[in-house]
Design an enzyme around this catalytic site. Structure first.
Site, short mmCIF file in Angstrom:
data_model
loop_
_atom_site.label_atom_id
_atom_site.label_comp_id
_atom_site.label_asym_id
_atom_site.label_seq_id
_atom_site.Cartn_x
_atom_site.Cartn_y
_atom_site.Cartn_z
N GLU A 121 0.85 -1.20 0.00
CA GLU A 121 0.00 0.00 0.00
C GLU A 121 0.88 1.23 0.00
O GLU A 121 2.00 1.21 0.50
CB GLU A 121 -0.91 0.01 1.23
CG GLU A 121 -1.98 -1.08 1.16
CD GLU A 121 -3.08 -0.92 2.21
OE1 GLU A 121 -3.85 0.03 2.08
OE2 GLU A 121 -3.13 -1.75 3.14
N ARG B 80 -2.92 0.80 -3.88
CA ARG B 80 -2.40 -0.45 -3.31
C ARG B 80 -1.93 -1.41 -4.41
O ARG B 80 -2.24 -1.22 -5.59
CB ARG B 80 -3.47 -1.11 -2.44
CG ARG B 80 -4.77 -1.34 -3.15
CD ARG B 80 -5.88 -1.77 -2.20
NE ARG B 80 -7.06 -2.16 -2.98
CZ ARG B 80 -8.00 -2.99 -2.57
NH1 ARG B 80 -7.91 -3.53 -1.36
NH2 ARG B 80 -9.04 -3.29 -3.33
N ASP C 65 13.23 7.35 -7.93
CA ASP C 65 12.86 6.84 -6.60
C ASP C 65 13.49 5.47 -6.38
O ASP C 65 12.82 4.51 -5.97
CB ASP C 65 11.33 6.78 -6.47
CG ASP C 65 10.88 6.69 -5.00
OD1 ASP C 65 11.71 6.97 -4.10
OD2 ASP C 65 9.72 6.32 -4.75
#
Length: 301
Positions: free
Chosen positions: A12, A17, A127
């Site tokens: 999540e 999710r 990221d």
């Protein structure tokens, strides 16, 4: 959701999710990312970008894209399920017991192969962190979660807006400087350090102290039983000036990693994906040797 049976929630985040699903026609397992679509058109287009970018990536060290579709205000991205969990879980499970160096280098080589592939396609991940690196039971490492990724117009382009997890964000971002593929290299260095020490390279009690530590760029040495080469690798990736950091291709041409490439890429995979990477690492190696030779010639003069 037609054609899939949801088995359980496996992740999540702020986006929504991730579900573990089974395809009804084949009984194969997949990971399905469920993203709430925003109300505005531009934000919705932004959400769709992840599926578009992931669909372009075909590499053994990147989570494979299967399909995407929209239903009831959600975007669903169906992708390969990595049954070994993520690197962050793996690090936590060690409970202080350090990984052997050959295991670290094997994983790191595979991460570099994945990052090299996306950078060659002018994509910045933005990221890279241990939670976004996934494992399979048979020892494969795969880079995933392209929700923050950005496509650059050309290899030398810089970008100015950055999203990422603070522990892995490089100094140029905190200093409001433009970034390029070398910012991903810093984040990759953070993962390598984490694999060697089981903790983040930069830790602090407040965001202000954390940012200060990252901008100073000083990290504690690795445990003494790790090789000088591994120490040196991390030092290079944590150069404060992004242009002084090695590219993914250069990292792959370094001694310890170069011989591991053949091990990480099976003959089938080399046939399908890897010849470009092998060619690039050869070029990079020759270029390094030429620079050394030029240096020696200058010293003689």
């Amino acid at each position: 959701m037609d054609g899939y049976t949801v088995l359980r929630v496996i992740g999540e985040g702020s986006f929504g999710r991730v579900l573990l699903v089974q395809q009804d026609s084949s009984n194969w397992m997949f990971a399905m990312k469920e993203i709430r679509l925003p109300k505005s058109f531009s934000d919705t287009q932004n959400s769709r970008k992840e599926a578009v970018l992931l669909a372009k990536m075909k590499h053994p060290n990147i989570v494979a894209f299967k399909e995407s579709f929209e239903a009831e205000g959600h975007l669903y991205i169906v992708m390969e399920y990595c049954d070994g969990g993520d690197l962050m879980q793996k690090i936590k499970h060690q409970q202080g017991k350090l990984f052997p160096e050959d295991m670290i280098l094997n994983w790191f080589t595979q991460m570099c192969l994945g990052v090299n592939h996306i950078h060659k396609k002018h994509v910045l991940h933005r990221d890279i962190k241990s939670k976004n690196v996934f494992l399979t039971q048979n020892g494969k490492v795969k880079l995933g979660d392209f929700g923050s990724a950005r496509l650059l117009s050309n290899p030398m382009a810089f970008a100015c807006t950055y999203v990422g997890t603070p522990y892995y964000v490089p100094p140029e971002i905190w200093e409001n400087m433009p970034y390029n593929n070398k910012s991903d290299i810093w984040s990759l260095g953070c993962i390598l350090y984490e694999l060697c020490t089981l903790k983040h390279p930069f830790q602090a009690n407040s965001w202000k102290s954390l940012i200060l530590k990252i901008c100073q760029g000083f990290v504690s040495p690795l445990p003494s039983h790790y090789s000088y080469e591994l120490q040196h690798l991390i030092k290079q990736m944590f150069k404060r000036n992004p242009s002084h950091r090695p590219s993914a291709t250069t990292l792959l041409s370094r001694g310890a990693l170069a011989w591991l490439i053949q091990k990480c890429l099976t003959p089938e995979i080399i046939t399908e994906y890897g010849e470009q990477v092998l060619e690039e690492t050869k070029k990079s190696k020759h270029s390094t040797l030429r620079k050394k030779a030029r240096g020696r010639t200058r010293q003689k003069v």
